[in-house]
Scaffold this active site. Structure first.
Site, mmCIF file in Angstrom:
data_model
loop_
_atom_site.group_PDB
_atom_site.id
_atom_site.type_symbol
_atom_site.label_atom_id
_atom_site.label_comp_id
_atom_site.label_asym_id
_atom_site.label_seq_id
_atom_site.Cartn_x
_atom_site.Cartn_y
_atom_site.Cartn_z
ATOM 1 N N HIS A 1 42.202 53.828 38.981
ATOM 2 C CA HIS A 1 42.451 53.319 40.329
ATOM 3 C C HIS A 1 41.447 53.952 41.277
ATOM 4 O O HIS A 1 41.214 55.171 41.222
ATOM 5 C CB HIS A 1 43.872 53.630 40.778
ATOM 6 N N ALA B 1 46.946 45.183 41.074
ATOM 7 C CA ALA B 1 48.401 45.094 41.290
ATOM 8 C C ALA B 1 49.170 44.851 39.995
ATOM 9 O O ALA B 1 50.360 45.182 39.914
ATOM 10 C CB ALA B 1 48.693 43.990 42.297
ATOM 11 N N PRO C 1 43.054 41.722 39.560
ATOM 12 C CA PRO C 1 43.051 40.865 40.742
ATOM 13 C C PRO C 1 42.584 41.560 42.007
ATOM 14 O O PRO C 1 42.893 42.730 42.241
ATOM 15 C CB PRO C 1 44.524 40.448 40.881
ATOM 16 N N ASN C 2 41.848 40.811 42.776
ATOM 17 C CA ASN C 2 41.355 41.181 44.111
ATOM 18 C C ASN C 2 40.200 42.179 44.084
ATOM 19 O O ASN C 2 39.635 42.479 45.134
ATOM 20 C CB ASN C 2 42.506 41.703 45.003
ATOM 21 N N TYR D 1 39.487 51.300 49.997
ATOM 22 C CA TYR D 1 38.687 51.116 48.784
ATOM 23 C C TYR D 1 37.192 51.389 48.978
ATOM 24 O O TYR D 1 36.431 51.344 48.010
ATOM 25 C CB TYR D 1 38.889 49.688 48.253
ATOM 26 N N ASN E 1 41.066 48.817 35.376
ATOM 27 C CA ASN E 1 41.672 48.823 36.715
ATOM 28 C C ASN E 1 42.430 47.514 36.820
ATOM 29 O O ASN E 1 41.841 46.466 37.122
ATOM 30 C CB ASN E 1 40.630 48.950 37.819
ATOM 31 N N ARG F 1 37.418 44.217 51.270
ATOM 32 C CA ARG F 1 38.870 44.376 51.181
ATOM 33 C C ARG F 1 39.277 45.785 51.595
ATOM 34 O O ARG F 1 38.914 46.756 50.910
ATOM 35 C CB ARG F 1 39.275 44.133 49.733
ATOM 36 N N ARG G 1 50.256 56.433 48.221
ATOM 37 C CA ARG G 1 50.417 55.165 48.943
ATOM 38 C C ARG G 1 51.874 54.681 48.858
ATOM 39 O O ARG G 1 52.771 55.476 48.612
ATOM 40 C CB ARG G 1 49.414 54.153 48.375
ATOM 41 N N GLU H 1 43.199 54.299 32.274
ATOM 42 C CA GLU H 1 43.702 53.592 33.458
ATOM 43 C C GLU H 1 42.966 54.132 34.684
ATOM 44 O O GLU H 1 42.873 55.350 34.860
ATOM 45 C CB GLU H 1 45.205 53.840 33.603
#
Ligand code: DQA
Length: 156
Positions: free
Chosen positions: A108, A85, A13-14, A26, A82, A21, A115, A106
């Site tokens: 990111h 969330a 998502p996103n 990012y 990725n 964004r 964070r 995985e």
């Protein structure tokens, strides 16, 4: 070249909003830019690329199952996920990955550990072969290079 040469790159998502964004987190590359750099990395390593994005958890689960079928058929080199969330919330994705036995990286873009604390836990990490975080969008190329190294154990 081995038959197991398809790489699924699944974005959650996103990530369709990349470029606009939170660019301070990012970067300014769009998802199309990420697709292009991932395609170049796959071409370098002789992989076929299947690059997707969804904002829907169930669709991501379905795609992990599809990768599992490719794994069973011997055509999958691995998956780069990725999960956005959903990384921090999705038992369903954890179970899907575990149930398929796929080789999964995985990924990111940001260093999630630097964070907010709610980003420090991942449901994906326990079922991932490897984790990449904090290299910006270049992490996608690094993940593909990592899958190539793993598919040639003498170079890993
Ligand atoms: C992300 C990090 C997640 O915490 C966040 O929810 C995202 C993107 C990253 O690529 O840095 O959507 O996975």
């Amino acid at each position: 070249m081995s038959l197991a040469n398809t790489v699924f790159v699944l974005n959650g998502p996103n990530l369709n909003l990349l470029g606009t964004r939170e660019p301070q987190v990012y970067g300014s590359a769009t998802l199309d830019d990420v697709h292009a750099l991932t395609a170049a990395a796959c071409a370098t390593h002789g992989f076929m690329l299947d690059f997707r994005q969804s904002n829907h958890e169930g669709e991501l689960v379905d795609w992990v199952h599809e990768a599992g079928r490719a794994h069973a058929a011997g055509t999958l080199a691995g998956v780069v996920l990725n999960a956005g969330a959903y990384t921090h919330t999705s038992v369903a994705l954890h179970d899907a990955i575990k149930g398929t036995g796929i080789l999964l990286v995985e990924l990111h873009i940001s260093n999630v550990h630097a964070r907010e604390s709610f980003r420090h836990h991942s449901y994906i990490s326990p079922v991932a072969k490897a984790v990449i975080a904090g290299f910006g969008v270049q992490g996608y190329a690094l993940a593909v290079a990592g899958l190539a190294a793993l598919s040639q154990p003498s170079r890993a």
